[in-house]
Design an enzyme around this catalytic site. Structure first.
Site, short mmCIF file in Angstrom:
data_model
loop_
_atom_site.label_atom_id
_atom_site.label_comp_id
_atom_site.label_asym_id
_atom_site.label_seq_id
_atom_site.Cartn_x
_atom_site.Cartn_y
_atom_site.Cartn_z
CB SER A 31 -0.94 -0.05 1.21
OG SER A 31 -1.95 0.92 1.12
CG ASP A 86 -7.54 -3.87 -1.69
OD1 ASP A 86 -8.16 -3.14 -0.91
OD2 ASP A 86 -6.30 -3.82 -1.82
CG HIS A 111 -5.60 -2.41 1.58
ND1 HIS A 111 -5.33 -2.32 0.23
CD2 HIS A 111 -4.81 -1.46 2.18
CE1 HIS A 111 -4.46 -1.36 0.00
NE2 HIS A 111 -4.11 -0.83 1.17
#
Length: 244
Positions: free
Chosen positions: A76, A198, A226
């Site tokens: 991320s 996600d 996620h």
């Protein structure tokens, strides 16, 4: 292999995945500024308004360790930190592995990042006015609905330990920036790992990255949430092992 966590996570989040590579690689785990063991007093609000400072931190650590032929593994927020670090020191970075990556979360014309500015304004307001309720919902969404509640609770506890002002600064650095031009500069072998479901990174974003990063590989793993490296570590290990 240098593992870079995403928002709200410290280096311990990588333990289930990283230990699979101890035998074959020198493994480096680190905390982003403002999280984990990093002293909160050292987090300068004005310095961390975007991802560039985080990327500089990673490169400074690599230089201190005299690391070469580096494989950056970012999740991320850590993915965009990895991209910026690779663009700054391409000769040091052999490969990139980006998990749940997004170069821009805001929608923009034909680009679908998954969020409007109204969505983000509501998020910032919720953090300010009703933090506990926001955090409970955010952690559950991030982890995915099919996993043990304890995983979401642990993620929430990690976020709760971050001072509120620092958290908002980090979120703005994530949500209000646009790294599409940066990913187009990448000339490093890149693996994109995307969970099948996600809520924070639409599949369209993974496709955009796959198209924008020359020669990249896209691995859609059968996982939801996620943080697949937490909820489905073996699937992430298999994807990484097949690339390195």
């Amino acid at each position: 292999m240098v593992f870079i966590p995403g928002f709200g996570s410290d280096q311990s989040v990588w333990h289930p995945v990283a230990r699979a590579f101890f035998a074959d690689f020198r493994v480096v785990l680190l905390d982003n500024a403002g999280t984990g063991s990093y002293l909160h007093e050292s987090f300068q609000q004005s310095h961390y308004l975007n991802m560039t400072a985080y990327a500089d931190d990673v490169l400074e650590i690599c230089a201190e360790l005299k690391a070469k032929q580096i494989i950056l593994v970012g999740h991320s927020m850590g993915s965009m930190i990895s991209v910026l670090a690779a663009n700054k020191q391409a000769s040091l970075i052999d490969k990139l592995i980006l998990i749940g990556a997004s170069p821009r979360y805001l929608n923009d014309g034909d680009y679908f990042g998954g969020f409007t500015q109204h969505d983000l304004d509501e998020l910032y307001t919720a953090i300010t006015l009703n933090f506990d309720n926001w955090l409970d919902g955010f952690a559950k969404l991030a982890m995915g609905s099919s996993h043990e509640p304890s995983l979401a609770e642990k993620f929430a506890d990690a976020i709760r330990g971050i001072p509120r002002a620092q958290m908002l600064t980090a979120l703005c650095a994530i949500f209000q920036t646009d790294h599409r031009a940066d990913v187009e500069k990448i000339d490093t072998p890149t693996l994109l790992i995307q969970a099948k479901d996600d809520v924070f990174v639409p599949f369209a974003v993974a496709q955009y990255l796959h198209k924008s990063i020359r020669g990249s590989s896209l691995n859609i793993i059968d996982a939801d949430g996620h943080l697949p490296h937490v909820s489905a570590p073996q699937k992430v290990i298999d994807a990484i092992a097949g690339f390195v």
